[in-house]
Design a protein around this motif. Structure first.
Motif, PDB file in Angstrom:
ATOM      1  N   GLY A 157     -22.591  -2.332 -35.814  1.00 55.46           N
ATOM      2  CA  GLY A 157     -21.702  -2.112 -34.941  1.00 55.46           C
ATOM      3  C   GLY A 157     -20.283  -2.409 -35.314  1.00 55.46           C
ATOM      4  O   GLY A 157     -19.334  -1.740 -35.277  1.00 55.46           O
ATOM      5  N   TRP A 187     -17.547   0.497 -35.928  1.00 54.80           N
ATOM      6  CA  TRP A 187     -16.069   0.373 -35.091  1.00 54.80           C
ATOM      7  C   TRP A 187     -14.856   0.752 -36.238  1.00 54.80           C
ATOM      8  O   TRP A 187     -14.075   1.239 -35.859  1.00 54.80           O
ATOM      9  N   ASN A 208     -13.055   2.671 -29.057  1.00 53.81           N
ATOM     10  CA  ASN A 208     -13.607   1.697 -27.833  1.00 53.81           C
ATOM     11  C   ASN A 208     -13.620   0.349 -28.446  1.00 53.81           C
ATOM     12  O   ASN A 208     -13.429   0.155 -29.695  1.00 53.81           O
ATOM     13  N   SER A 209     -13.941  -0.511 -27.623  1.00 57.81           N
ATOM     14  CA  SER A 209     -14.137  -2.017 -28.168  1.00 57.81           C
ATOM     15  C   SER A 209     -14.995  -2.189 -28.979  1.00 57.81           C
ATOM     16  O   SER A 209     -16.166  -1.538 -29.127  1.00 57.81           O
ATOM     17  N   TYR A 215     -16.996  -4.493 -28.983  1.00 57.02           N
ATOM     18  CA  TYR A 215     -18.325  -4.767 -28.311  1.00 57.02           C
ATOM     19  C   TYR A 215     -19.031  -3.643 -27.980  1.00 57.02           C
ATOM     20  O   TYR A 215     -20.590  -3.593 -27.951  1.00 57.02           O
ATOM     21  N   SER A 216     -18.631  -2.559 -27.378  1.00 56.22           N
ATOM     22  CA  SER A 216     -18.977  -1.389 -27.298  1.00 56.22           C
ATOM     23  C   SER A 216     -20.021  -0.840 -28.370  1.00 56.22           C
ATOM     24  O   SER A 216     -21.007  -0.223 -28.142  1.00 56.22           O
ATOM     25  N   TYR A 217     -19.469  -1.010 -29.609  1.00 53.24           N
ATOM     26  CA  TYR A 217     -20.265  -0.250 -30.786  1.00 53.24           C
ATOM     27  C   TYR A 217     -21.387  -1.234 -30.994  1.00 53.24           C
ATOM     28  O   TYR A 217     -22.398  -0.732 -31.570  1.00 53.24           O
ATOM     29  N   LEU A 256     -23.169  -2.790 -28.720  1.00 54.45           N
ATOM     30  CA  LEU A 256     -24.240  -2.653 -27.714  1.00 54.45           C
ATOM     31  C   LEU A 256     -24.677  -1.230 -28.121  1.00 54.45           C
ATOM     32  O   LEU A 256     -25.887  -0.955 -27.631  1.00 54.45           O
ATOM     33  N   TRP A 257     -23.846  -0.277 -28.240  1.00 52.27           N
ATOM     34  CA  TRP A 257     -24.361   1.145 -28.386  1.00 52.27           C
ATOM     35  C   TRP A 257     -25.282   1.052 -29.857  1.00 52.27           C
ATOM     36  O   TRP A 257     -26.423   1.848 -29.540  1.00 52.27           O
ATOM     37  N   ASP A 264     -28.344  -0.406 -27.848  1.00 54.13           N
ATOM     38  CA  ASP A 264     -29.163   0.238 -26.731  1.00 54.13           C
ATOM     39  C   ASP A 264     -29.440   1.836 -26.855  1.00 54.13           C
ATOM     40  O   ASP A 264     -30.221   2.492 -26.106  1.00 54.13           O
ATOM     41  N   SER A 308     -22.986   8.997 -32.693  1.00 55.65           N
ATOM     42  CA  SER A 308     -23.527   8.200 -31.453  1.00 55.65           C
ATOM     43  C   SER A 308     -23.489   9.371 -30.382  1.00 55.65           C
ATOM     44  O   SER A 308     -22.871  10.282 -30.300  1.00 55.65           O
ATOM     45  N   TRP A 368     -21.344  11.788 -28.586  1.00 57.21           N
ATOM     46  CA  TRP A 368     -20.099  10.681 -28.094  1.00 57.21           C
ATOM     47  C   TRP A 368     -19.006  10.824 -29.417  1.00 57.21           C
ATOM     48  O   TRP A 368     -17.967  11.154 -29.019  1.00 57.21           O
TER      49      TRP A 368
END
Length: 192
Positions: A42, A46, A58-59, A61-63, A65-66, A69, A89, A103
């Motif tokens: 992640g 990022w 994006n944050s 954190y979002s990478y 999670l990506w 998940d 992604s 994405w």
């Protein structure tokens, strides 16, 4: 071209169909492999997004999670040392599970021009098709991002699919001024 002129252009863009059909292939180099992202990737994804100069960042954190998940619908290109040098992604649209929405896609500047973005798209779509079934691919591209427009047009041509374009989100739909329209590029039908 103004945002309103861009909107008018994309509202009128007819579908394009490929002039030739070829067998999809995934270019490879002896030092790059395509695989699933891991949560630890992640932070690297990022950085690739940040350094791309074109992607909305994006944050961090979002990478993370990506990569946890949505690893099944995303891919990472790794160099010989295992370092991430590119990623794509995506996710399967809940209301259209045969549609993969891409994405973001980014490739490290040091390895651009080697076919890694193409390999990422082809490898990911083949994997998603084998695991879930895949009938179409979608992405949004801001007007003027010619590299992305060429990448997805060549993907459509390689897969013998039609490419259509329409505005998905107009500038006034964004919370702040200064956004260009997001143009939906829909590619299909796909067969694997």
């Amino acid at each position: 071209m103004t945002a309103h002129a861009e909107l008018a252009h994309y509202r009128k863009t007819p579908p394009t169909t490929p002039t030739t059909s070829s067998t999809p292939s995934t270019p490879s180099t002896p030092t790059t492999r395509i695989d699933r992202p891991r949560p630890g990737d992640g932070r690297l994804l990022w950085r690739l997004a940040r350094d791309s100069g074109t992607l909305d960042l994006n944050s961090a954190y979002s990478y993370l999670l990506w990569c946890r998940d949505f690893a099944g619908t995303s891919a990472v290109a790794r160099d010989a040392s295992g370092r991430a040098v590119g990623f794509v992604s995506g996710y399967l649209r809940p209301d259209s599970p045969g549609t993969l929405l891409v994405w973001q896609i980014a490739v490290d500047e040091s390895v651009r021009g080697l076919g890694i973005a193409r390999a990422l798209l082809d490898g990911l779509s083949a994997r998603v098709a084998a695991e879930h079934g895949l009938s179409s691919l979608e992405t949004t591209i801001s007007p003027g991002n010619l590299a992305s427009e060429r990448l997805f047009a060549s993907y459509a041509a390689r897969h013998g699919a039609t490419l259509t374009r329409e505005v998905l989100f107009a500038p006034e739909e964004f919370p702040d001024r200064g956004y260009a329209p997001e143009v939906l590029h829909r590619i299909g039908p796909l067969s694997f």
